[in-house]
Write a protein that holds these residues in place. Structure first.
Motif, mmCIF file in Angstrom:
data_model
loop_
_atom_site.group_PDB
_atom_site.id
_atom_site.type_symbol
_atom_site.label_atom_id
_atom_site.label_comp_id
_atom_site.label_asym_id
_atom_site.label_seq_id
_atom_site.Cartn_x
_atom_site.Cartn_y
_atom_site.Cartn_z
ATOM 1 N N PHE A 1 0.831 -1.197 0.000
ATOM 2 C CA PHE A 1 0.000 0.000 0.000
ATOM 3 C C PHE A 1 0.869 1.252 0.000
ATOM 4 C CE2 PHE A 1 -2.155 3.447 2.239
ATOM 5 C CZ PHE A 1 -3.373 3.507 1.584
ATOM 6 N N ASP A 46 1.524 4.247 -2.921
ATOM 7 C CA ASP A 46 0.915 5.523 -2.525
ATOM 8 C C ASP A 46 1.838 6.703 -2.828
ATOM 9 O OD1 ASP A 46 -0.889 7.303 -1.507
ATOM 10 O OD2 ASP A 46 -0.355 6.961 0.604
ATOM 11 N N ARG A 87 -1.568 7.895 -7.169
ATOM 12 C CA ARG A 87 -2.098 6.652 -7.742
ATOM 13 C C ARG A 87 -3.425 6.254 -7.100
ATOM 14 N NH1 ARG A 87 3.068 2.553 -8.320
ATOM 15 N NH2 ARG A 87 4.019 3.534 -10.155
ATOM 16 N N TRP A 88 -3.447 6.225 -5.772
ATOM 17 C CA TRP A 88 -4.669 5.799 -5.114
ATOM 18 C C TRP A 88 -5.816 6.747 -5.454
ATOM 19 C CZ3 TRP A 88 -6.040 1.346 -3.172
ATOM 20 C CH2 TRP A 88 -5.051 0.452 -2.725
ATOM 21 N N GLU A 89 -5.569 8.013 -5.513
ATOM 22 C CA GLU A 89 -6.616 8.965 -5.883
ATOM 23 C C GLU A 89 -7.172 8.657 -7.269
ATOM 24 O OE1 GLU A 89 -4.171 11.078 -2.754
ATOM 25 O OE2 GLU A 89 -3.818 9.711 -4.449
ATOM 26 N N TRP A 97 -7.020 5.735 -8.891
ATOM 27 C CA TRP A 97 -7.712 4.446 -8.883
ATOM 28 C C TRP A 97 -9.120 4.579 -8.289
ATOM 29 C CZ3 TRP A 97 -2.914 1.554 -6.558
ATOM 30 C CH2 TRP A 97 -1.989 1.335 -7.574
ATOM 31 N N LEU A 98 -9.246 5.347 -7.227
ATOM 32 C CA LEU A 98 -10.552 5.509 -6.597
ATOM 33 C C LEU A 98 -11.465 6.443 -7.392
ATOM 34 C CD1 LEU A 98 -9.467 5.818 -2.845
ATOM 35 C CD2 LEU A 98 -10.642 3.878 -3.914
ATOM 36 N N ALA A 142 -9.886 -1.160 -6.490
ATOM 37 C CA ALA A 142 -9.075 -0.348 -5.582
ATOM 38 C C ALA A 142 -9.725 -0.247 -4.206
ATOM 39 C CB ALA A 142 -8.868 1.044 -6.174
ATOM 40 N N LEU A 187 -8.427 -1.134 -0.446
ATOM 41 C CA LEU A 187 -8.412 -0.081 0.571
ATOM 42 C C LEU A 187 -9.168 -0.512 1.820
ATOM 43 C CD1 LEU A 187 -7.623 2.886 1.208
ATOM 44 C CD2 LEU A 187 -9.881 3.533 0.338
ATOM 45 N N LEU A 238 -8.157 9.612 1.701
ATOM 46 C CA LEU A 238 -8.515 9.193 0.351
ATOM 47 C C LEU A 238 -10.029 9.194 0.126
ATOM 48 C CD1 LEU A 238 -5.975 6.256 -0.095
ATOM 49 C CD2 LEU A 238 -5.967 8.425 -1.349
#
Length: 320
Positions: A8, A12, A16-18, A20-21, A30, A34, A48
């Protein structure tokens, strides 16, 4: 694999996570990762998902799932915000179809009672807002705040015993607010906090019983908080506030003040059912009885006044 803390963290960066979500094709996958990662990285998970609060019904359900399956102390700020904003009205324990809100706090009440107390306070405040049009008498008969729960007793008693001040801070305002409302002016209106309803297994009874436990633990745990709680209780003219003040005085160690308060208003003494707490308060204020050797010494001491054989003082009793 991305749910593992190391993976994770490795993923991060660079938003990337932003992304993907926020992407329709990657969102579900995603979020599944999470959901697990949030147990280890709750603060980052909160960052997030916050932008998605109140956006769509689908995100509302995802946030409920996050709260139900991944709740840790680090997610409590998010959970409180969701409860207060009405985004978590359907929150339930995830392991049974007939579950209610209280199983969500079962683990926290043992490992993190202070954050758990905040969640109880937020939940009760939301219940008050939800049921205000119907009146406080309907609070514990609603789908949101059920009258009975298999888990509430364990959760509330754990919090009250382990964190008395946070429990009082979060539950006492709710009890006083409902007791002081116009709708709770007498027993027929459904006043939940009449002392005659002391005991029992309902959620309301458990809230009140645990509040008494927390209040009576305050003098040893936090004397200043005990004085503050007593001031709030004495500032309310409600029946239950007088009852709880009387109970608190029995362990406070302020005998003169306690007796002055007890005699300052007839209602502190004579309301039906108050014989036990009032009697305990009087007994706690008496000097200790002399031991047998002390009584023998006093009997043979010429300086000791002869004990009158006249009538003994009457005990305090309520009128018929």
């Amino acid at each position: 694999m991305l749910a593992l803390p190391a993976w994770f963290d490795a993923a991060d960066h660079d938003g990337r996570w932003e992304r993907w979500l926020g992407g329709a094709e990657t969102l579900d996958a995603a979020f599944a990762e999470l959901l697990v990662a949030a147990r280890h990285r709750p603060e980052r998970a909160t960052e997030l998902v916050r932008p998605h609060i109140g956006t769509t019904p689908e995100w509302r359900q995802r946030l409920l799932t996050l709260m139900e399956w991944s709740l840790t102390p680090g997610l409590v700020d998010l959970a409180v915000d969701l409860i207060q904003s009405g985004q978590a009205d359907e929150a339930r324990g995830p392991l049974a179809n007939n579950s209610d809100f209280w199983p969500l706090l079962y683990g926290l009440s043992e490992t993190a009672p202070v954050p758990a107390a905040r969640l109880v306070g937020a939940y009760l405040d939301r219940a008050w807002t939800q049921e205000l049009p119907a009146g406080p008498s309907k609070l514990f008969g609603s789908e949101y705040l059920s009258a009975h729960s298999q888990t509430a007793s364990a959760v509330l008693s754990r919090i009250a015993e382990a964190a008395p001040k946070p429990y009082v801070d979060n539950i006492l305002p709710f009890v006083l607010r409902t007791a002081e409302s116009d709708d709770a002016s007498d027993e027929r209106s459904g006043n939940r906090w009449l002392y005659r309803q002391w005991g029992g297994s309902s959620v309301g009874a458990e809230l009140l019983s645990s509040l008494d436990t927390a209040l009576r633990a305050l003098p040893a745990a936090d004397p200043a908080a005990a004085v503050d709680a007593l001031t709030r209780l004495r500032g309310s003219a409600t029946e239950i506030a007088r009852f709880l003040a009387c109970r608190l005085y029995t362990v406070l160690g302020a005998a003169d003040e306690a007796l002055d308060w007890l005699c300052s208003d007839q209602r502190n003494l004579v309301w039906a059912g108050w014989t036990v707490p009032a009697g305990r308060l009087v007994n706690s204020s008496r000097p200790p009885r002399p031991t047998a050797p002390q009584r023998t010494q006093r009997a043979h001491d010429p300086a000791t006044p002869h004990r009158s054989s006249g009538p003994r003082p009457l005990a305090i009793r309520p009128p018929p």
